[in-house]
Design an enzyme around this catalytic site. Structure first.
Site, PDB file in Angstrom:
ATOM      1  CE  LYS A  53     -28.450 -17.803   7.025  1.00 50.62           C
ATOM      2  NZ  LYS A  53     -28.668 -19.159   7.550  1.00 50.62           N
ATOM      3  CD  GLN A  97     -29.216 -22.260   5.651  1.00 49.53           C
ATOM      4  OE1 GLN A  97     -28.375 -21.482   6.094  1.00 49.53           O
ATOM      5  NE2 GLN A  97     -30.514 -22.041   5.790  1.00 49.53           N
ATOM      6  CG  ASP A 120     -26.966 -21.067  12.698  1.00 50.54           C
ATOM      7  OD1 ASP A 120     -27.610 -20.050  12.398  1.00 50.54           O
ATOM      8  OD2 ASP A 120     -26.608 -21.937  11.882  1.00 50.54           O
TER       9      ASP A 120
HETATM   10  N1  GUN Z   1     -32.361 -22.998   8.079  1.00 45.93           N
HETATM   11  C1  GUN Z   1     -33.368 -22.114   8.229  1.00 45.93           C
HETATM   12  N2  GUN Z   1     -32.993 -21.116   9.055  1.00 45.93           N
HETATM   13  C2  GUN Z   1     -31.716 -21.376   9.434  1.00 45.93           C
HETATM   14  C3  GUN Z   1     -30.783 -20.700  10.274  1.00 45.93           C
HETATM   15  O1  GUN Z   1     -31.045 -19.645  10.859  1.00 45.93           O
HETATM   16  N3  GUN Z   1     -29.569 -21.298  10.389  1.00 45.93           N
HETATM   17  C4  GUN Z   1     -29.259 -22.468   9.768  1.00 45.93           C
HETATM   18  N4  GUN Z   1     -28.039 -22.982   9.971  1.00 45.93           N
HETATM   19  N5  GUN Z   1     -30.108 -23.112   8.995  1.00 45.93           N
HETATM   20  C5  GUN Z   1     -31.323 -22.562   8.822  1.00 45.93           C
END
Ligand code: GUN
Length: 284
Positions: A53, A97, A120
């Site tokens: 990211k 996350q 998200d």
């Molecule tokens: N953990 C696995 N996929 C994601 C996601 O798309 N966003 C977040 N915040 N955590 C994750």
């Protein structure tokens, strides 16, 4: 028949290029889009995702701020950090996350994020708006699945769609987006009877089950579009999806690979949401 291999790299690059163009426009107005990413603990997969990211932010022209907290951090400390980032006008998007360590309540943490910064699209406010088809943010992985299908030239309207998996953040919202696109949608899950028979009827089959080689060639209708949302490790520790890729390619019309499919799209759609957040917070 040899299926078309859906190119998640090319499609995600295209979406990131669109986001970069928007980021430049914002920067010309003196607005620097900024994403704050919070990682709690040492989960190796989470570290990889967070790093991806960050790299995407750099490529697109979004400022990324990282907050890495030890696994034994008190929930209150995390909530205080979220409150501080909510109040910070220089931060447009906040991403915590997941998964969080077991002593933390993920729902409470997500509820604490300002819905305007919830890139998200996990906050119940945004989940509700998304369900009504009325909002700026899109849930990243589900929206990525839709982009893979539509930008590869496949229509959803009127098609029989089957989603395997009913998680809050993946399976359910994928089904909802397929429905919004006028697909006829069935959701299968661990208690579904006659799974193969149902899957065989799908023009569009999306697997978000999280099980290696669960989708076998006999579960696929000839010519179907198969999207693999699974991220698993096989018996040799190699990254793989839910779909028995080589065998399914002999039957399907198109298949998205793992890696090189949905995973790249999740990050690209996150970039798009960060741009949307920066715009929304600047009255655009
Ligand atoms: N953990 C696995 N996929 C994601 C996601 O798309 N966003 C977040 N915040 N955590 C994750």
């Amino acid at each position: 028949m040899k299926a078309h291999r859906i190119d998640g790299k090319a499609i995600s690059d295209q979406i990131k290029a669109e986001a970069a163009w928007e980021a430049q426009k914002l920067q010309r107005q003196g607005i620097v889009p900024c994403l704050a990413v919070i990682l709690v603990g040492e989960d190796p997969a989470s570290k990889v995702y967070v790093n991806n990211k960050k790299k995407a932010c750099e490529a697109v022209g979004i400022l990324s701020r990282s907050y890495v907290l030890p696994a034994d951090t008190e929930e209150k400390e995390l909530l205080d950090l979220v409150a501080q980032l909510n109040a910070d006008e220089g931060v447009h998007g906040i991403l915590v996350q997941l998964p969080l360590p077991p002593h933390m309540d993920e729902n409470q943490v997500i509820l604490a994020i300002d819905p305007k910064k919830d890139v998200d699209c996990f906050h119940p406010w945004n989940v509700g708006l998304a369900q009504m088809g009325q909002q700026g943010f899109v849930p990243c992985t589900p929206a990525g699945v839709m982009e893979l299908i539509t930008r590869s030239g496949y229509a959803v309207e009127g098609k029989r769609c089957v989603v395997i998996g009913r998680s809050h953040n993946v399976g359910k919202p994928i089904a909802m987006l397929l429905l919004q696109a006028n697909g006829t949608v069935t959701i299968c899950h661990s208690k579904t009877r006659d799974l193969a028979e149902i899957c065989c009827q799908a023009d569009i089959l999306v697997s978000a089950a999280g099980r290696v080689h669960m989708v076998t060639a006999d579960m696929v209708k000839p010519g179907a579009v198969v999207i693999d949302v699974g991220i698993n490790r096989d018996e040799n520790g190699k990254l793989c999806g839910d779909v028995d890729f080589d065998a399914v390619c002999e039957v399907a019309g198109a298949v998205s690979p793992v890696p090189g499919g949905v995973g790249l799209m999740t990050v690209a759609m996150l970039m798009k949401n960060c741009i949307t957040a920066a715009k929304l917070q600047n009255g655009q």
